[in-house]
Design a protein around this motif. Structure first.
Motif, PDB file in Angstrom:
ATOM      1  N   ALA A 109       0.849  -1.205   0.000  1.00  0.00           N
ATOM      2  CA  ALA A 109       0.000   0.000   0.000  1.00  0.00           C
ATOM      3  C   ALA A 109       0.878   1.247   0.000  1.00  0.00           C
ATOM      4  CB  ALA A 109      -0.920  -0.009   1.222  1.00  0.00           C
ATOM      5  N   GLU A 110       0.367   2.317  -0.589  1.00  0.00           N
ATOM      6  CA  GLU A 110       1.114   3.571  -0.655  1.00  0.00           C
ATOM      7  C   GLU A 110       1.083   4.272   0.705  1.00  0.00           C
ATOM      8  OE1 GLU A 110       0.996   7.989  -2.725  1.00  0.00           O
ATOM      9  OE2 GLU A 110      -0.447   6.482  -3.371  1.00  0.00           O
ATOM     10  N   ILE A 111       2.249   4.419   1.305  1.00  0.00           N
ATOM     11  CA  ILE A 111       2.374   5.169   2.552  1.00  0.00           C
ATOM     12  C   ILE A 111       2.530   6.637   2.152  1.00  0.00           C
ATOM     13  CG2 ILE A 111       3.715   5.539   4.657  1.00  0.00           C
ATOM     14  CD1 ILE A 111       2.278   2.772   4.511  1.00  0.00           C
ATOM     15  N   VAL A 112       1.568   7.453   2.538  1.00  0.00           N
ATOM     16  CA  VAL A 112       1.533   8.864   2.155  1.00  0.00           C
ATOM     17  C   VAL A 112       2.321   9.721   3.140  1.00  0.00           C
ATOM     18  CG1 VAL A 112      -0.023  10.819   1.723  1.00  0.00           C
ATOM     19  CG2 VAL A 112      -0.724   8.510   1.079  1.00  0.00           C
ATOM     20  N   HIS A 113       2.348   9.292   4.393  1.00  0.00           N
ATOM     21  CA  HIS A 113       3.043  10.014   5.463  1.00  0.00           C
ATOM     22  C   HIS A 113       3.641   8.956   6.379  1.00  0.00           C
ATOM     23  CE1 HIS A 113       3.882  13.256   8.250  1.00  0.00           C
ATOM     24  NE2 HIS A 113       3.173  12.675   9.200  1.00  0.00           N
ATOM     25  N   PRO A 114       4.951   9.012   6.646  1.00  0.00           N
ATOM     26  CA  PRO A 114       5.594   7.921   7.398  1.00  0.00           C
ATOM     27  C   PRO A 114       5.158   7.847   8.856  1.00  0.00           C
ATOM     28  CG  PRO A 114       7.105   9.759   7.117  1.00  0.00           C
ATOM     29  CD  PRO A 114       5.871  10.087   6.309  1.00  0.00           C
ATOM     30  N   LEU A 115       5.384   6.696   9.439  1.00  0.00           N
ATOM     31  CA  LEU A 115       5.094   6.460  10.848  1.00  0.00           C
ATOM     32  C   LEU A 115       5.935   7.403  11.698  1.00  0.00           C
ATOM     33  CD1 LEU A 115       3.644   4.633  12.941  1.00  0.00           C
ATOM     34  CD2 LEU A 115       5.646   3.133  12.818  1.00  0.00           C
ATOM     35  N   GLN A 116       5.271   8.121  12.592  1.00  0.00           N
ATOM     36  CA  GLN A 116       5.996   9.025  13.480  1.00  0.00           C
ATOM     37  C   GLN A 116       5.165   9.353  14.708  1.00  0.00           C
ATOM     38  OE1 GLN A 116       6.627  12.316  10.725  1.00  0.00           O
ATOM     39  NE2 GLN A 116       5.147  13.555  11.822  1.00  0.00           N
ATOM     40  N   ASP A 117       5.869   9.802  15.747  1.00  0.00           N
ATOM     41  CA  ASP A 117       5.220  10.258  16.977  1.00  0.00           C
ATOM     42  C   ASP A 117       4.928  11.746  16.842  1.00  0.00           C
ATOM     43  OD1 ASP A 117       5.420   7.775  18.242  1.00  0.00           O
ATOM     44  OD2 ASP A 117       7.444   8.210  18.952  1.00  0.00           O
ATOM     45  N   ARG A 147       1.378   7.853  14.455  1.00  0.00           N
ATOM     46  CA  ARG A 147       0.503   7.698  13.301  1.00  0.00           C
ATOM     47  C   ARG A 147       1.272   7.635  11.989  1.00  0.00           C
ATOM     48  NH1 ARG A 147      -2.309  13.351  11.652  1.00  0.00           N
ATOM     49  NH2 ARG A 147      -0.436  14.605  11.439  1.00  0.00           N
ATOM     50  N   PHE A 148       0.542   7.181  10.959  1.00  0.00           N
ATOM     51  CA  PHE A 148       1.001   7.219   9.571  1.00  0.00           C
ATOM     52  C   PHE A 148      -0.227   7.368   8.693  1.00  0.00           C
ATOM     53  CE2 PHE A 148       0.032   2.759  10.198  1.00  0.00           C
ATOM     54  CZ  PHE A 148      -0.467   2.326   8.982  1.00  0.00           C
ATOM     55  N   PHE A 149      -0.018   7.786   7.452  1.00  0.00           N
ATOM     56  CA  PHE A 149      -1.106   7.893   6.480  1.00  0.00           C
ATOM     57  C   PHE A 149      -0.868   6.867   5.382  1.00  0.00           C
ATOM     58  CE2 PHE A 149      -1.963  12.782   6.916  1.00  0.00           C
ATOM     59  CZ  PHE A 149      -2.184  12.634   8.270  1.00  0.00           C
ATOM     60  N   VAL A 150      -1.956   6.242   4.941  1.00  0.00           N
ATOM     61  CA  VAL A 150      -1.895   5.271   3.861  1.00  0.00           C
ATOM     62  C   VAL A 150      -3.054   5.562   2.906  1.00  0.00           C
ATOM     63  CG1 VAL A 150      -3.248   3.551   5.158  1.00  0.00           C
ATOM     64  CG2 VAL A 150      -1.680   2.794   3.345  1.00  0.00           C
ATOM     65  N   ARG A 151      -2.830   5.323   1.621  1.00  0.00           N
ATOM     66  CA  ARG A 151      -3.882   5.546   0.617  1.00  0.00           C
ATOM     67  C   ARG A 151      -4.650   4.254   0.394  1.00  0.00           C
ATOM     68  NH1 ARG A 151      -4.133   9.930  -2.221  1.00  0.00           N
ATOM     69  NH2 ARG A 151      -1.882  10.303  -2.118  1.00  0.00           N
ATOM     70  N   ASP A 152      -5.987   4.338   0.448  1.00  0.00           N
ATOM     71  CA  ASP A 152      -6.806   3.150   0.213  1.00  0.00           C
ATOM     72  C   ASP A 152      -6.995   2.963  -1.301  1.00  0.00           C
ATOM     73  OD1 ASP A 152      -9.066   4.581  -0.755  1.00  0.00           O
ATOM     74  OD2 ASP A 152     -10.280   4.190   1.005  1.00  0.00           O
ATOM     75  N   PRO A 153      -7.566   1.830  -1.734  1.00  0.00           N
ATOM     76  CA  PRO A 153      -7.706   1.561  -3.166  1.00  0.00           C
ATOM     77  C   PRO A 153      -8.512   2.613  -3.942  1.00  0.00           C
ATOM     78  CG  PRO A 153      -7.994  -0.463  -1.938  1.00  0.00           C
ATOM     79  CD  PRO A 153      -7.960   0.664  -0.933  1.00  0.00           C
ATOM     80  N   SER A 154      -9.398   3.349  -3.259  1.00  0.00           N
ATOM     81  CA  SER A 154     -10.190   4.373  -3.956  1.00  0.00           C
ATOM     82  C   SER A 154      -9.487   5.724  -4.004  1.00  0.00           C
ATOM     83  CB  SER A 154     -11.560   4.537  -3.269  1.00  0.00           C
ATOM     84  OG  SER A 154     -11.400   5.166  -2.010  1.00  0.00           O
ATOM     85  N   GLY A 155      -8.311   5.805  -3.389  1.00  0.00           N
ATOM     86  CA  GLY A 155      -7.556   7.049  -3.395  1.00  0.00           C
ATOM     87  C   GLY A 155      -7.706   7.881  -2.134  1.00  0.00           C
ATOM     88  N   ARG A 156      -8.544   7.431  -1.198  1.00  0.00           N
ATOM     89  CA  ARG A 156      -8.726   8.156   0.064  1.00  0.00           C
ATOM     90  C   ARG A 156      -7.495   7.992   0.945  1.00  0.00           C
ATOM     91  NH1 ARG A 156     -12.881  11.290  -1.000  1.00  0.00           N
ATOM     92  NH2 ARG A 156     -14.713  10.147  -1.644  1.00  0.00           N
ATOM     93  N   VAL A 157      -7.178   9.049   1.687  1.00  0.00           N
ATOM     94  CA  VAL A 157      -6.045   9.003   2.603  1.00  0.00           C
ATOM     95  C   VAL A 157      -6.564   8.689   4.007  1.00  0.00           C
ATOM     96  CG1 VAL A 157      -4.153  10.322   3.615  1.00  0.00           C
ATOM     97  CG2 VAL A 157      -4.708  10.602   1.190  1.00  0.00           C
ATOM     98  N   VAL A 158      -5.999   7.638   4.591  1.00  0.00           N
ATOM     99  CA  VAL A 158      -6.420   7.166   5.909  1.00  0.00           C
ATOM    100  C   VAL A 158      -5.299   7.435   6.911  1.00  0.00           C
ATOM    101  CG1 VAL A 158      -7.208   5.180   7.257  1.00  0.00           C
ATOM    102  CG2 VAL A 158      -7.831   5.375   4.837  1.00  0.00           C
ATOM    103  N   ASN A 159      -5.635   8.136   7.982  1.00  0.00           N
ATOM    104  CA  ASN A 159      -4.735   8.395   9.099  1.00  0.00           C
ATOM    105  C   ASN A 159      -4.890   7.223  10.065  1.00  0.00           C
ATOM    106  OD1 ASN A 159      -3.279   9.615  11.233  1.00  0.00           O
ATOM    107  ND2 ASN A 159      -5.077  10.736  11.930  1.00  0.00           N
ATOM    108  N   VAL A 160      -3.860   6.405  10.196  1.00  0.00           N
ATOM    109  CA  VAL A 160      -3.894   5.267  11.110  1.00  0.00           C
ATOM    110  C   VAL A 160      -3.085   5.664  12.333  1.00  0.00           C
ATOM    111  CG1 VAL A 160      -3.420   2.810  11.405  1.00  0.00           C
ATOM    112  CG2 VAL A 160      -4.042   3.697   9.127  1.00  0.00           C
ATOM    113  N   LEU A 161      -3.728   5.605  13.503  1.00  0.00           N
ATOM    114  CA  LEU A 161      -3.071   6.128  14.692  1.00  0.00           C
ATOM    115  C   LEU A 161      -3.303   5.272  15.917  1.00  0.00           C
ATOM    116  CD1 LEU A 161      -5.103   8.524  16.668  1.00  0.00           C
ATOM    117  CD2 LEU A 161      -5.876   8.214  14.333  1.00  0.00           C
TER     118      LEU A 161
END
Length: 115
Positions: free
Chosen positions: A83-91, A98-112
């Motif tokens: 998966a495309e990591i849009v923003h790297p894992l960081q504190d 958190r980090f950001f990843v792009r879902d298959p539809s192009g949405r950016v998901v903040n995983v935290l």
């Protein structure tokens, strides 16, 4: 890894008006960092909406946030999947990892996860 909550992130140049609007539906402000404000239902605290003007520490504003119990495991799974990591894992200074990843539809998901 378990999902704790999912929160839609709404981009808005009218945060005060958004707070008032969602307040009519019973939401109350539970966090406000100036650029991001979270509103929650007092009767169901995991029911939340975040209103943001921008994301101050990332290149894009995410479409939604997914809080997990093990953000490092989630990051490893997403990287391994390609998966495309849009923003790297960081504190972050406000207590999340958190980090950001792009879902298959192009949405950016903040995983935290909270530290």
């Amino acid at each position: 890894m378990a999902v704790r909550r999912v929160v839609p992130n709404i981009l808005s140049g009218a945060a005060r008006e958004s707070r008032e609007f969602y307040g009519l539906l019973g939401f109350e402000e539970v966090m406000n960092h100036g650029w991001i404000m979270t509103l929650a239902s007092p009767s169901s605290p995991a029911a939340q909406i975040s209103v943001m003007t921008e994301d101050r520490t990332a290149p894009v504003a995410p479409d939604m946030s997914v809080e997990v119990d093990d953000v490092d495991a989630a990051y490893a799974v997403m990287r391994a999947s390609g998966a495309e990591i849009v923003h790297p894992l960081q504190d972050e200074e406000w207590g999340v990892r958190r980090f950001f990843v792009r879902d298959p539809s192009g949405r950016v998901v903040n995983v935290l996860g909270h530290r």
